[in-house]
Write a protein that holds these residues in place. Structure first.
Motif, PDB file in Angstrom:
ATOM      1  N   MET A   1      34.833  31.423  40.707  1.00  0.00           N
ATOM      2  CA  MET A   1      35.613  32.182  39.870  1.00  0.00           C
ATOM      3  C   MET A   1      35.660  30.948  38.886  1.00  0.00           C
ATOM      4  O   MET A   1      35.604  29.916  38.875  1.00  0.00           O
ATOM      5  CB  MET A   1      37.081  32.279  40.517  1.00  0.00           C
ATOM      6  N   ALA A  17      48.685  37.287  38.359  1.00  0.00           N
ATOM      7  CA  ALA A  17      47.411  38.111  38.976  1.00  0.00           C
ATOM      8  C   ALA A  17      46.393  38.116  37.973  1.00  0.00           C
ATOM      9  O   ALA A  17      45.314  38.325  38.416  1.00  0.00           O
ATOM     10  CB  ALA A  17      48.095  39.542  39.457  1.00  0.00           C
ATOM     11  N   ASP A  20      43.558  35.793  39.091  1.00  0.00           N
ATOM     12  CA  ASP A  20      42.683  36.407  40.219  1.00  0.00           C
ATOM     13  C   ASP A  20      41.503  37.422  39.880  1.00  0.00           C
ATOM     14  O   ASP A  20      40.662  37.520  40.802  1.00  0.00           O
ATOM     15  CB  ASP A  20      43.708  37.119  41.431  1.00  0.00           C
ATOM     16  N   SER A  53      48.828  44.336  39.985  1.00  0.00           N
ATOM     17  CA  SER A  53      50.235  44.054  40.601  1.00  0.00           C
ATOM     18  C   SER A  53      50.856  45.465  40.602  1.00  0.00           C
ATOM     19  O   SER A  53      51.954  45.731  39.780  1.00  0.00           O
ATOM     20  CB  SER A  53      50.855  43.312  39.231  1.00  0.00           C
TER      21      SER A  53
END
Length: 416
Positions: A1, A17, A20, A53
């Motif tokens: 990532m 979030a 991610d 989310s």
């Protein structure tokens, strides 16, 4: 990532979030497990809908300067309370695992209960739908121009539509070419308007080619409608008006006409000639959302303009039926909310409520009650109308809150 140190996130409020998501991967290669179930649409850029989310966001891959420009323009429009999607963030500094720089990304909130024009035609394919969309887009364009916003890319594709008591409300979703000015020149306005006409004709021709619009529809005439609708609305909102000094009632009449169009007049410029025989007026500040603001103040409900108008009409009927014309309207509105609006919406089975916004369900129940009362030549009770509407109408409608999440048609209009 891609590491957080490499990424730069520009946002008023950052959702953790976001970190991610696989920013190190080109957007067109993002894995299915992070995407909302949407078919790919036509767009100048790669656009994906992403689960984040518990909600849906739109991610558009574009150059860094364009991303920041569009983010800033959308934020400015939001502050001006102009119908547009909400920008969430700009992601820059994206790099692939092998060190190759990737385009920046603009992240916007998905507008619930909204549909792109292609989805509306795929569901209904009614010729009159085109006219209602044109009306909504004309109103949006006037609102944008009144705030000093030059769009530069007006089209049905760059717009989302929400139902509004039998009509539609339009929202801007692409501000790449937009520019906010203190005031627009006639040339800027006319360019936007001519572009809108040209693009609409092309988009409707495309629908006809795909058999989503009846071939008998005169798309040139429909395209011309936006010019006519825009020019008449712009003139009503901005033109100067002169009359004899004894006809001062026309000042209030002008204000009432603007209110009926859904606009509030913040200031009027009133001048008289030297001998005081002629009076001229011109609206100086015109704010949209007249009925919306009344409903918000009285009930706290955030609804579309035509929905608000319909709700205020029903509130007036309730006030008369309960003989409370002399009571404080705020108190009567509170009781109407508790005794009429909320029970009507809650009487609809929970699994069906998500199909439309609550205010649109309420409007459709009232319309259905009137229809079956006329049909049966009797005053149909509300509980009976709700049951009939639920079983005969709503149960067969598509789920519009989730339409875009479950196989609906997506195109550039949903990208933000």
């Amino acid at each position: 990532m891609t590491t957080a140190q490499q990424l730069q996130i520009t946002a008023a409020r950052v959702d953790p979030a976001l970190l991610d998501l696989p920013w190190e991967v080109p957007l067109e290669e993002w894995p299915e497990d992070v995407l909302a179930a949407l078919p790919r649409g036509i767009s100048r850029h790669v656009v994906r809908f992403v689960k984040l989310s518990g909600r849906i966001i739109a991610v558009k891959e574009i150059g860094e300067s364009v991303a920041h420009h569009e983010y800033d323009q959308l934020r400015a429009l939001g502050r001006l309370e102009t119908p547009s999607v909400q920008p969430l963030a700009v992601i820059t500094g994206r790099v692939s695992p092998d060190g190759e720089p990737l385009n920046s990304a603009l992240v916007t909130e998905h507008l619930q209960y909204s549909l792109p024009y292609r989805a509306l035609f795929s569901q209904y394919m009614r010729p009159e739908t085109a006219g209602r969309l044109i009306d909504a887009l004309a109103v949006l364009l006037v609102r944008l121009h009144l705030t000093g916003f030059y769009w530069g890319d007006v089209s049905l594709s760059n717009t989302l539509f929400r139902r509004d008591a039998g009509a539609f409300a339009a929202y801007l979703v692409d501000a790449e070419t937009g520019e906010l000015h203190p005031q627009l020149s006639p040339g800027q306005r006319n360019y936007d308007l001519d572009l809108a006409r040209t693009n609409i004709i092309g988009e409707l021709m495309d629908l006809q080619a795909g058999e989503a619009l009846d071939e008998d529809v005169d798309v040139i005439a429909v395209g011309n409608e936006i010019v006519e609708r825009y020019e008449s609305l712009w003139a009503e909102l901005t033109r100067a008006e002169s009359f004899e000094a004894g006809d001062r009632w026309r000042v209030e009449a002008r204000i009432n006409r603007l209110n009926e169009l859904g606009y509030d007049v913040g200031e009027l410029s009133i001048t008289t000639d030297i001998d005081g025989t002629t009076v001229s007026i011109q609206p100086k500040v015109v704010d949209a959302g007249h009925f919306h603001r009344q409903v918000m103040r009285l009930t706290g409900l955030d609804v579309q303009e035509n929905q608000a108008r319909r709700m205020l009409n029903d509130l007036d009927a309730y006030r008369a039926a309960t003989d409370r014309q002399n009571e404080d309207l705020t108190i009567v509105a509170h009781d109407w909310l508790d005794e009429v609006f909320t029970p009507t919406v809650r009487a609809v089975p929970r699994e069906l409520r998500r199909k439309l916004e609550p205010a649109e369900i309420f409007h459709e129940v009232l319309e259905h009650r009137w229809f079956i009362s006329e049909q049966q030549q009797r005053d149909v009770p509300m509980f009976e109308a709700i049951r009939s509407y639920t079983e005969n109408v709503l149960r067969h409608r598509p789920d519009e809150r989730a339409f875009l999440h479950h196989g609906g048609i997506a195109d550039d209009a949903t990208s933000g």
